[in-house]
Enzyme design. Structure first.
Site, PDB file in Angstrom:
ATOM      1  N   SER A 231       2.054   0.013   0.344  1.00 37.32           N
ATOM      2  CA  SER A 231       3.174   0.072   1.283  1.00 37.32           C
ATOM      3  C   SER A 231       4.491   0.288   0.539  1.00 37.32           C
ATOM      4  CB  SER A 231       3.187  -1.208   2.124  1.00 37.32           C
ATOM      5  OG  SER A 231       4.062  -1.105   3.201  1.00 37.32           O
ATOM      6  N   ASP A 462      -2.664   4.565  10.454  1.00 32.56           N
ATOM      7  CA  ASP A 462      -1.695   3.603   9.920  1.00 32.56           C
ATOM      8  C   ASP A 462      -0.408   3.687  10.736  1.00 32.56           C
ATOM      9  OD1 ASP A 462       0.174   2.141   8.397  1.00 32.56           O
ATOM     10  OD2 ASP A 462      -0.836   2.655   6.525  1.00 32.56           O
ATOM     11  N   HIS A 490      -2.960  -0.799   8.415  1.00 32.26           N
ATOM     12  CA  HIS A 490      -1.982  -0.449   7.390  1.00 32.26           C
ATOM     13  C   HIS A 490      -2.612  -0.458   6.010  1.00 32.26           C
ATOM     14  CE1 HIS A 490       1.714   0.080   5.362  1.00 32.26           C
ATOM     15  NE2 HIS A 490       1.952  -1.182   5.072  1.00 32.26           N
TER      16      HIS A 490
END
Length: 524
Positions: A231, A462, A490
């Site tokens: 991320s 996602d 995610h």
């Protein structure tokens, strides 16, 4: 940059545990004190980009037992160690004030096969790399733990590294759940952060942390960086590749941020992803006769959003006397949509209890998870670190005038359900309009000249970091390969054995995924 990925961008590794008080037990020295990682090379002071930084690059880490580190089955407690790394507060003034960066390490399970250190970053910005390593040791079992010391660190403003925690817990209870976050909402946080942290705020950006990461690489005795970033960690890894292309080893960037997108554009794209996931969740619910939104798959998401928005007018008082606001309920939904379909039935039940029984306890618990509120009512530094890091990374450059009106229009078109609750709170996330300084950092395509290829992982479902981001980052980096995961949730590493195997093959053996490789999710 990651959108409200800060609070939202939860670590993708499945078993990450946030520890309450796991602190570094050792200190950093610039001499010979302390033991390096097993079989590690000596720190390389000569790799300092500036001769004035050689004392930092040449330091040895004094490893010691970690305070309150959890015992993990199959992990030798003696292999779990913590230390602190000394870095300049301001790299333009290396003789000035310094910071101590918290570091944790789980030693390679098979020392005879040890290839060096694997640095991991769990995202955010604001999440603790120390916690990710100490609480999620088993997430790296297999080839990664056999061959690497797994190392995590707390970036500036997070965890145990100069944490930024600006508001009292009681004030924050209202701050994170208010349904009317006007401009004064952001100003309240900005003023509190300025009063408590002053000059520190100018030195907590991602570029500073990337430089810290290079000092850590040298102190660990590694000639090049081996790294797994999730991320927001993909942005940190991208900036590192831009700053230190000759130090790039095997990098894996999972759940990509597009560095070229300004924060407002990133927010529009991210909320569009959550809007899509909300509709998929509601349609899943509507296929069951007990769904609180009804059995019309085309209308279910609208009915759910109508209820969540309606809490603005009729909030629910929970068992403990706290109030479930509309803002808190939407945060609860986002908390679950960061994951895959495995959490959808639980979310439907929580919303159903609130809709049908006036019981908001379950949704408020999800909101607390999202907002990083502990059961004792205390908050960690993750929320303010998210804002401080984003503002330092250029989120102060916000649209105005015609550009602002256009941004609102695009937000309404692409995320009609998620954005109608409070459009300004969505677009200005975080709200850096009142931040005490204006960063020189700007969104821009990453220009890395690294000779070693980088693996970028993108997941088709996602919501937080779109698959298009991964494609765009691969194009920017140039010398990069895209690994695709099909499915919701995610990031890919925590959701697919296929992704974990491909990542392990690259990090351990240097075997790149074949062009066009697509992985299935563990679920579905």
């Amino acid at each position: 940059m990651t959108t409200r990925l800060s609070r939202r961008a939860l670590p993708a590794v499945a078993a990450v545990v946030l520890l309450a008080a796991c602190t570094a037990g050792g200190t950093t020295t610039t001499g010979g004190a302390g033991a390096p990682a097993p079989a590690a090379a000596a720190p390389d002071a000569q790799s300092a980009p500036d001769p004035a930084l050689r004392s930092f690059y040449g330091q040895r880490l004094a490893w010691a037992a970690c305070k309150d580190a959890p015992r993990t089955e199959g992990v030798d407690p003696a292999s779990v160690r913590c230390a602190t790394l000394e870095v300049p507060l301001d790299y333009a003034d290396p003789a000035g004030a310094t910071l101590e960066v918290a570091v944790a390490r789980v030693g390679a399970a098979k020392p005879a096969l040890r290839a060096g250190s694997l640095l991991v970053n769990p995202g955010g910005p604001g999440n603790s790399g120390v916690d990710a390593v100490l609480g999620g040791q088993r997430d790296y079992d297999g080839p990664l733990r056999d061959h690497y010391d797994i190392v995590g660190f707390d970036p500036r403003a997070t965890g145990r590294t100069a944490p930024v925690n600006c508001l009292d817990d009681e004030v924050r209870d209202g701050w994170v759940t208010t349904d009317t976050p006007g401009p004064e909402h952001g100003k309240l946080l900005a003023d509190a952060c300025q009063a408590k942290y002053g000059k520190l705020l100018e030195h907590v950006g991602t570029r500073d942390t990337a430089r810290d990461m290079d000092v850590l690489r040298a102190a660990l005795g590694d000639r090049k960086l081996t790294y797994l970033g999730l991320s927001y960690g993909t942005y940190l890894g991208s900036v590192y590749a831009e700053e230190f292309p000759d130090r790039v080893g095997r990098l894996v960037l999972d759940g990509a941020i597009d560095p070229a997108k300004p924060i407002a554009e990133t927010n529009i794209e991210q909320y569009a992803g959550f809007d899509r996931s909300l509709r998929a969740f509601a349609a899943h619910c509507a296929r069951q006769s007990s769904c609180p939104f009804g059995t019309d798959q085309d209308r279910a998401a609208v009915r759910a959003a109508d209820f969540l928005d309606g809490l603005k007018r009729k909030p629910l008082t929970t068992t403990g006397g706290r109030v479930l606001t509309s803002s808190a309920a939407w945060a609860a939904v986002m908390d679950v949509l960061y994951g895959d379909e495995g959490g959808w039935d639980g979310l439907a039940e929580a919303i159903g209890r609130a809709m049908e029984q006036g019981d908001g306890d379950y949704l408020l618990a999800y909101a607390d998870s999202y907002n990083k509120r502990g059961e004792d009512g205390r908050y960690g530094a993750a929320t303010d670190a998210y804002t401080a890091i984003y503002c330092a990374d250029g989120a102060t450059d916000v649209p105005t005038g015609d550009a602002l009106r256009d941004a609102y229009a695009r937000m309404a078109a692409r995320a009609p359900l998620f954005s109608r609750h409070e459009p300004a709170a969505v677009l200005f996330d975080p709200d850096c309009r009142s931040w005490p300084f204006r960063s020189a950092e700007k969104a821009h395509p990453i220009a890395s000249k690294a000779a070693t290829p980088i693996v970028v992982v993108g997941s088709t479902g996602d919501a937080a970091t779109s698959y298009a981001n991964a494609q765009q980052l691969v194009a920017q980096l140039g010398n990069a390969v895209l690994l695709t995961r099909e499915g919701e949730g995610h990031t890919g590493y925590g959701h697919s054995a296929c992704v974990r195997a491909a990542v392990g093959a690259y990090l351990v053996d240097g075997t790149l995924p074949a062009a066009g490789t697509r992985c299935a999710s563990d679920r579905g």
